[in-house]
Every structure is written in C-alpha cells, then in structure tokens.
Design an enzyme around this catalytic site. Structure first.
Site, PDB file in Angstrom:
ATOM      1  N   LYS A 141     -12.502  -0.655   0.493  1.00  0.00           N
ATOM      2  CA  LYS A 141     -11.723   0.216  -0.389  1.00  0.00           C
ATOM      3  C   LYS A 141     -12.444   0.343  -1.734  1.00  0.00           C
ATOM      4  O   LYS A 141     -13.404   1.080  -1.820  1.00  0.00           O
ATOM      5  CB  LYS A 141     -10.295  -0.317  -0.487  1.00  0.00           C
ATOM      6  CG  LYS A 141      -9.574  -0.063   0.842  1.00  0.00           C
ATOM      7  CD  LYS A 141      -8.174  -0.587   0.929  1.00  0.00           C
ATOM      8  CE  LYS A 141      -7.566  -0.131   2.254  1.00  0.00           C
ATOM      9  NZ  LYS A 141      -6.674  -1.107   2.851  1.00  0.00           N
ATOM     10  N   SER A 158       0.791  -1.232   0.000  1.00  0.00           N
ATOM     11  CA  SER A 158       0.000   0.000   0.000  1.00  0.00           C
ATOM     12  C   SER A 158       0.823   1.280   0.000  1.00  0.00           C
ATOM     13  O   SER A 158       0.327   2.330  -0.379  1.00  0.00           O
ATOM     14  CB  SER A 158      -0.964  -0.007   1.173  1.00  0.00           C
ATOM     15  OG  SER A 158      -0.276  -0.232   2.371  1.00  0.00           O
ATOM     16  N   HIS A 213      -5.644  -3.841  -1.600  1.00  0.00           N
ATOM     17  CA  HIS A 213      -5.487  -2.796  -2.614  1.00  0.00           C
ATOM     18  C   HIS A 213      -5.523  -3.355  -4.030  1.00  0.00           C
ATOM     19  O   HIS A 213      -5.398  -2.599  -4.995  1.00  0.00           O
ATOM     20  CB  HIS A 213      -4.187  -2.015  -2.392  1.00  0.00           C
ATOM     21  CG  HIS A 213      -4.277  -1.030  -1.275  1.00  0.00           C
ATOM     22  ND1 HIS A 213      -4.859   0.207  -1.424  1.00  0.00           N
ATOM     23  CD2 HIS A 213      -3.887  -1.111   0.024  1.00  0.00           C
ATOM     24  CE1 HIS A 213      -4.808   0.854  -0.269  1.00  0.00           C
ATOM     25  NE2 HIS A 213      -4.222   0.075   0.628  1.00  0.00           N
TER      26      HIS A 213
HETATM   27  C1  PLP Z   1      -6.648  -1.423   4.267  1.00  0.00           C
HETATM   28  C2  PLP Z   1      -6.051  -2.732   4.466  1.00  0.00           C
HETATM   29  C3  PLP Z   1      -6.605  -3.645   5.370  1.00  0.00           C
HETATM   30  C4  PLP Z   1      -7.767  -3.269   6.254  1.00  0.00           C
HETATM   31  O1  PLP Z   1      -8.969  -3.269   5.566  1.00  0.00           O
HETATM   32  P1  PLP Z   1     -10.268  -2.651   6.262  1.00  0.00           P
HETATM   33  O2  PLP Z   1     -11.386  -3.282   5.540  1.00  0.00           O
HETATM   34  O3  PLP Z   1     -10.193  -1.178   6.103  1.00  0.00           O
HETATM   35  O4  PLP Z   1     -10.220  -3.068   7.704  1.00  0.00           O
HETATM   36  C5  PLP Z   1      -6.055  -4.899   5.462  1.00  0.00           C
HETATM   37  N1  PLP Z   1      -4.980  -5.251   4.723  1.00  0.00           N
HETATM   38  C6  PLP Z   1      -4.404  -4.401   3.850  1.00  0.00           C
HETATM   39  C7  PLP Z   1      -3.237  -4.848   3.044  1.00  0.00           C
HETATM   40  C8  PLP Z   1      -4.910  -3.111   3.708  1.00  0.00           C
HETATM   41  O5  PLP Z   1      -4.349  -2.266   2.853  1.00  0.00           O
END
Ligand code: PLP
Length: 392
Positions: free
Chosen positions: A240, A181, A209
């Site tokens: 996301k 990310s 992502h």
């Molecule tokens: C954003 C993210 C999460 C968390 O996801 P949420 O649904 O916001 O709790 C988990 N793993 C990765 C790699 C992320 O980028």
C-alpha cells in the site's frame, strides 16, 4: 450436463442481481490520473498513499536489483531463496518500525495466513474485532485455535469476552486492524494493550492502512500511540503506502526465529522477487529521510475532506486519509460511482456484503500523488453528481 453447471448458474444469478463485474483495465502506471479503459480519470481508489509506486528512485532501485539478482529468487526462503537483499530489507524495516526484528512475507494476506496459524494452536483462543480484514479471518480459520469475536472497537465487549473465556485457554491472542479499511477509524490500541496486560494476552495489530500513513514518517499506528515494545505482533504491508508488494511482521527476535521455522508461506512458497525487495528498500529509506511524503498525504486528505464536508457530504468518522462518502442504498451507491466515472473521476462503490446492508459508500483514497487540481476537479464533480442524485 456438465460438472461446472453449478458455476454457470451462480454466475447467471450474479448477473440477475446486478453484481456481476467486468474488471476495469488500467493501461498505465498507478498514479494520480490513470488511463482506465482508455479513459483518463482522476484516480481516487488506490492504496498508493504516498505516490511511491512510481517514484523514480524506487523504480530505479527495482531495475538495479534485477540487474544484480535476476527476476526471481528460485526457491523458498528456507532453502536458497534467502538473498542478502531480503536480509537487508528486514534490517531497514526493523529500524523504520523501531522494533527488534522484522520477518518479510510475500504479501500482507500471506503474512496473516502464515503468522496467525504459527502463533496459536489447539487449546488457545483468538479474540478478534468483528470488522477485521478478510485475510485475518482466513488466518484465524487456518489456525487450530478457538475464536471469539467482539463488537467493533467496543472495549467493554472485549473485556466481557476475556472475563468469560480467558481462564479456559492456554494462550490468548487479541487481533485487531490498526486502521479499519472501510471507515478509516483507528483501533483503540492503548485500551486494548491495557486489557491484554490485565488478562495476560498477546496482541496482534494488522497495520496495513496505518503503515506509511500514521506516526512519525509513517511508522504506523503503534508509533502514533507511543506503544513501542507493547504489541507482540505488528503486521504491515509493503503493497500500500510503500508502493510495491509484500508483508511483514515486526516483533521481538524470538518471534522471528519461530516464524522462520513455522510460518508456512516462508516454508512452502517462493521468496519475494529481487525487483520488489530492491524497490521496497528504496521506498522505506525515502520515508526515513523525510516527512515530505506523509505531510503531503495528510494535507491533501484534510483539504479534500473539508471541501466535501462544506458541500454537505457525510464522510463518516474517518481519522485517516481514507474518506468514505456515505450514500446508503446499494443501487444508488453504484449509480453515484458510475456517474462520477462518466465525469472523469474513478471511485469504487463499496456495498453489501463488504459493508452492512444500507451502508453503501464511495471510498475515496487520497494520496500524496494528487495535485490540488486533481482534488478540485474531484470536488466539483462530486458536487455536480451529488446534487443530481439528491445526496446533498
Ligand atoms: C490490504 C490489507 C491486507 C493485504 O495486504 P496485501 O499486501 O495487499 O496482501 C491485509 N490486511 C489489511 C488490514 C489490509 O487492509
């Protein structure tokens, strides 16, 4: 004296170090232009990759779900929280991901902290990329397995760990982000899968992502690399690109059966609310019906990246719409972000300890929701501020 004195002291220290933060307030929906602290700004910092958080079909589905099912589920899934709407979402997601089964959790973080400890046990080993997401690190900590870390995306270092340690353990689980990310680079999944087969390990890819971004209509990193059926646990988030909230494991049916018995967030925390489930079903169906959303996302991202590169900015080695603009020094990175905001563009500064010291950057998150005017404005402001701070 107060028993919270230690906390007052630490907060004082945060202020002295210049890293104390006051959360900005968004006075409206999360979209291309937002009303942040009552100032209209181009939003280059959300994970709403496809603009689905405010899509009328998605928000209407949330309303319809509330009318039929109410606001909350009233229970954990294993008691009476397992509404038919949630079962429907899991079927739709399994079809979308082209995997046998899907198990939904309340968030991506929940999914990692629940699934990892359910999968491995004492006598097992987790082998983890050094840049894996915080929620994976927490999941690993909660499990009773041992842990080994390999250098970021370094396949020979991964093999060194496996060579050294594989024979001492029962099950070995290799965990990686699908898309990292902070830099937007992809995991070397084909090589990881090959090594996993050679050393008889399980594979776990957190594609938070990648889902909704890579592969056909956003089916994710595994689809992008054509590795269906070869990754044991594919984690996705619904928070996301899908634009709502939730997380899931896409896997074989046996994994789902096991998680429903052992994943603690499913046993001890209330199920996703109907509004979120209804909206998510609508979101995923929109994605399955058309590549329009992902096409626009990539067009916007490629356009923005090319413009910044033309101006001489270093956008790192991203392979996705995540566009880091490398600055370096922490204070300068923060200053860059503040100056952009003053000019009507919001991009959060990412500095140590989130990334290594001296690797400060602005992380631009491009979305299908951005118009060409939004992107052109952002580029113009980047140019102005970049020259002023002598970054270009
Ligand atoms: C954003 C993210 C999460 C968390 O996801 P949420 O649904 O916001 O709790 C988990 N793993 C990765 C790699 C992320 O980028």
């Amino acid at each position: 004296m107060n028993n919270l004195d230690y906390m007052y002291k630490q907060v004082e220290q945060l202020k002295k170090d210049g890293v104390y933060r006051i959360l900005p307030i968004n006075y409206g929906p999360c979209t291309n232009v937002i009303d942040l602290n009552h100032k209209s700004v181009v939003n280059l910092s959300s994970n709403n990759y496809l603009g689905l958080a405010t899509h009328p079909v998605v928000t209407e589905a949330a309303i319809e779900a509330v009318k039929k099912y109410g606001a909350g589920t009233g229970s954990v899934r294993t008691i009476v929280g397992n509404q038919d709407l949630l079962e429907e979402l899991e079927v739709v997601l399994a079809e979308f991901k082209r995997e046998e089964a899907v198990t939904c959790f309340q968030s991506g973080l929940n999914c990692n902290i629940g699934a990892i400890q359910a999968i491995v046990n004492k006598g097992d080993l987790i082998v983890s990329d050094e840049l894996n997401h915080a929620s994976i690190i927490d999941g690993v900590r909660l499990s009773r397995a041992d842990k080994a870390v390999y250098k970021h995306s370094d396949i020979s270092d991964l093999e060194r760990v496996l060579k050294e340690k594989r024979e001492n353990y029962n099950n070995v689980l290799i965990i990686t982000d699908g898309v990292f990310s902070m830099d937007g680079d992809l995991a070397k999944l084909p090589e990881i899968v090959t090594l996993a087969k050679k050393y008889n390990c399980m594979t776990y890819v957190d594609d938070a992502h990648g889902s909704g971004v890579l592969g056909e209509s956003g089916r994710g990193t595994v689809d992008h690399f054509g590795l269906h059926g070869q990754v044991d646990f594919i984690i996705g988030t619904l928070s996301k690109a899908i634009g709502v909230i939730g997380g899931y494991v896409a896997s074989s049916m046996i994994v789902k059966e096991w998680l429903l018995h052992r994943a603690r967030p499913l046993l001890f925390s209330t199920a996703l609310p109907p509004a979120a489930i209804g909206a998510t079903i609508a979101s995923v169906k929109l994605l399955m019906a058309s590549t329009e959303f992902t096409d626009r996302l990539w067009e916007n991202a490629n356009y923005f990246k090319a413009k910044l590169n033309d101006l001489g900015f270093d956008t790192g080695h991203s392979q996705t719409p995540i566009t880091p603009v490398m600055v370096g020094e922490e204070a300068k990175t923060m200053e860059f972000s503040r100056e952009l905001l003053a000019e009507g563009v919001f991009v959060s500064a990412i500095v140590f300890p989130t990334v290594a010291k001296g690797k400060g950057r602005l992380r631009c998150m491009i979305s299908a929701a951005h118009t060409l005017e939004d992107l052109d404005k952002a580029v113009k402001v980047f140019e102005k501020v970049g020259r002023k701070l002598e970054i270009i």
